[in-house]
Design an enzyme around this catalytic site. Structure first.
Site, PDB file in Angstrom:
ATOM      1  N   HIS A 137       0.820  -1.450   0.006  1.00 63.98           N
ATOM      2  CA  HIS A 137       0.068  -0.034  -0.080  1.00 63.98           C
ATOM      3  C   HIS A 137       0.832   1.356   0.040  1.00 63.98           C
ATOM      4  CE1 HIS A 137      -3.471  -2.560   0.118  1.00 63.98           C
ATOM      5  NE2 HIS A 137      -3.700  -2.398   1.468  1.00 63.98           N
ATOM      6  N   HIS A 211      -9.709   2.081   0.303  1.00 59.88           N
ATOM      7  CA  HIS A 211      -9.737   0.953   1.280  1.00 59.88           C
ATOM      8  C   HIS A 211     -10.680   1.205   2.348  1.00 59.88           C
ATOM      9  CE1 HIS A 211      -7.751  -2.329   3.490  1.00 59.88           C
ATOM     10  NE2 HIS A 211      -6.779  -2.320   2.774  1.00 59.88           N
ATOM     11  N   GLU A 348     -11.454  -3.713  -2.802  1.00 59.16           N
ATOM     12  CA  GLU A 348     -10.382  -2.728  -3.430  1.00 59.16           C
ATOM     13  C   GLU A 348     -10.311  -2.926  -4.834  1.00 59.16           C
ATOM     14  OE1 GLU A 348      -7.065  -3.414  -0.489  1.00 59.16           O
ATOM     15  OE2 GLU A 348      -8.479  -4.311   0.284  1.00 59.16           O
TER      16      GLU A 348
HETATM   17  C1  GLA Z   1      -5.026  -4.924   2.458  1.00 62.23           C
HETATM   18  C2  GLA Z   1      -4.356  -6.413   2.114  1.00 62.23           C
HETATM   19  C3  GLA Z   1      -4.678  -7.032   3.754  1.00 62.23           C
HETATM   20  C4  GLA Z   1      -4.254  -6.093   4.714  1.00 62.23           C
HETATM   21  C5  GLA Z   1      -5.027  -4.813   4.635  1.00 62.23           C
HETATM   22  C6  GLA Z   1      -4.773  -4.173   5.842  1.00 62.23           C
HETATM   23  O1  GLA Z   1      -6.351  -5.047   1.854  1.00 62.23           O
HETATM   24  O2  GLA Z   1      -4.586  -7.170   1.146  1.00 62.23           O
HETATM   25  O3  GLA Z   1      -3.763  -7.898   3.695  1.00 62.23           O
HETATM   26  O4  GLA Z   1      -3.001  -5.672   4.776  1.00 62.23           O
HETATM   27  O5  GLA Z   1      -4.985  -4.243   3.516  1.00 62.23           O
HETATM   28  O6  GLA Z   1      -4.719  -4.408   7.028  1.00 62.23           O
END
Ligand code: GLA
Length: 386
Positions: A137, A211, A348
């Site tokens: 991210h 997100h 997402e």
């Molecule tokens: C994303 C990732 C997850 C986790 C979340 C945040 O969705 O794919 O594995 O890291 O972000 O906790």
């Protein structure tokens, strides 16, 4: 005439339908409001605001320019009762610390890049490893931790919040100055549309998403296991122990990943399945079945008790379905509620994780002269009163 009127409307901290109404009474966007409030200050003392977009039906999207984050989403159930369906915090403080990207825009590269390394034009780039041995991210200070420039306005198409951020060449290890614009539009039809745009001055990689953790029963109202989801995907990308795609595109048929017909999120989540074990639940990239490159339905979630429905449409090739597996009750969200495991789900919309290291995946490379351009729409609907 029109631009002047809009500018005057903008000058006010609160500008309501009044301004736009004189301009065009029939325009649907003209019957909503946009309100700006102080939301707090960053550790460096930078003031941050909360923009509240409200449409003619009372649907409300509250978005802060810290991380371009969706803080609150008030949507009606089948009886018309509004509830906030997004997990998050009541004030900026909550977003400043360690938190799992509640409502934020993630970038420059949403999702994972294996071992924090990728090669572009023969040169290797190194990113921070902020998720085991991988990059996640956007890095240590991703776009979710930046203060964006914001402008809110009422337009014919709805209440519009435009957020801009320049990510400098070399920030978090990524090449090129990247100018990013994210536009949220709340329409009179209860759609929240997110338009993502970016340009660069050097070849780079980009993968932007939002997100938000949804709970269609209302945030803090228990887990989401009884909510029914359909995902328009015949294939998904299986992962290794670090949640990096192996490169395989696997058919969902005959697996717990088959959501082509609506199914309770919890129905198969506990199945003895290697992929579910690796993800501690669903935390996987679903490859959307698409006919062309336009806006197409990706997923639909129904909350049976309230009749709330969320439809997700996107121009993106894939969607990460994440079931809040890492929430464990240590985070206290809005109203002091402890967010337990599976208290929210994320959809997402994105390009596949680790695409820079998988030449066979759709490319995430952006070059000077090109424009990164994607759109995702959340449609807040209801069906079957209870
Ligand atoms: C994303 C990732 C997850 C986790 C979340 C945040 O969705 O794919 O594995 O890291 O972000 O906790």
């Amino acid at each position: 005439m029109r631009p002047l009127t809009l500018t005057l409307c903008l000058a006010a901290a609160v500008f309501t339908a009044g301004c736009a109404k004189k301009e065009a009474a029939k325009e649907q966007g003209a019957t909503g409001t946009v309100t700006k409030q102080e939301f707090g200050k960053t550790a460096q003392g930078q003031p941050v605001d909360l923009y509240i977009l409200k449409n003619r039906n009372g649907v409300e999207a509250a978005i802060t320019n810290y991380g371009a984050t969706v803080v609150r989403l008030q949507t009606p159930d089948a009886k018309g009762t509004l509830a906030d369906i997004a997990l998050g915090f009541d004030n900026l403080q909550g977003y400043l610390g360690e938190e799992p990207y509640f409502g934020a825009i993630v970038g420059r590269y949403g999702n994972r890049i294996a071992k924090g390394k990728f090669t572009l034009n023969g040169k290797q780039y190194t990113l921070a490893k902020n998720n085991g041995e991988n990059a996640l991210h956007g890095g240590l200070q991703g776009f979710d931790k930046k203060v964006w420039a914001a402008q809110a306005e009422t337009k014919p198409e709805g209440q519009v919040l435009t957020l801009k951020y320049r990510s400098a060449d070399g920030e978090e290890g990524y090449p090129g100055n990247l100018d990013v614009t994210v536009t949220y539009t709340l329409t009179g039809d209860n759609d929240l549309r997110i338009d993502y745009r970016a340009t660069t001055d050097r070849d780079t990689v980009v993968n932007l998403t939002n997100h938000t953790y949804f709970n269609l029963a209302g945030q803090g109202k228990g887990d989401i296991l009884g909510q029914q989801i359909a995902i328009n995907a015949s294939r998904f990308t299986p992962v290794d122990a670090g949640l990096i795609p192996t490169g395989e595109l696997r058919e969902v048929a005959g697996t717990p990943f088959d959501f082509r017909n609506p199914k309770a999120i919890g129905k198969d989540i506990g199945a003895a399945d290697e992929q579910l074990k690796l993800g501690k639940g669903y935390d996987h990239n679903f490859v959307l079945d698409r006919r062309d490159e336009g806006l197409a339905p990706a997923a639909k979630v129904i909350e049976p008790a309230t009749g709330r429905v969320l439809e997700v449409w996107t121009t993106e090739p894939a969607v990460q379905f994440y079931t809040g597996n890492f929430l464990d009750g240590t985070i206290k969200g809005k109203g002091g509620v402890a967010y337990q495991q599976r208290y929210g789900f994320c959809l997402e919309t994105q390009h596949y994780p680790d695409s820079p290291n998988h030449p066979a995946f759709p490319s995430t490379v952006l070059r000077p002269g090109q424009e990164y351009q994607t759109t995702t729409v959340w449609k807040f609907r209801t069906e079957g009163a209870n």
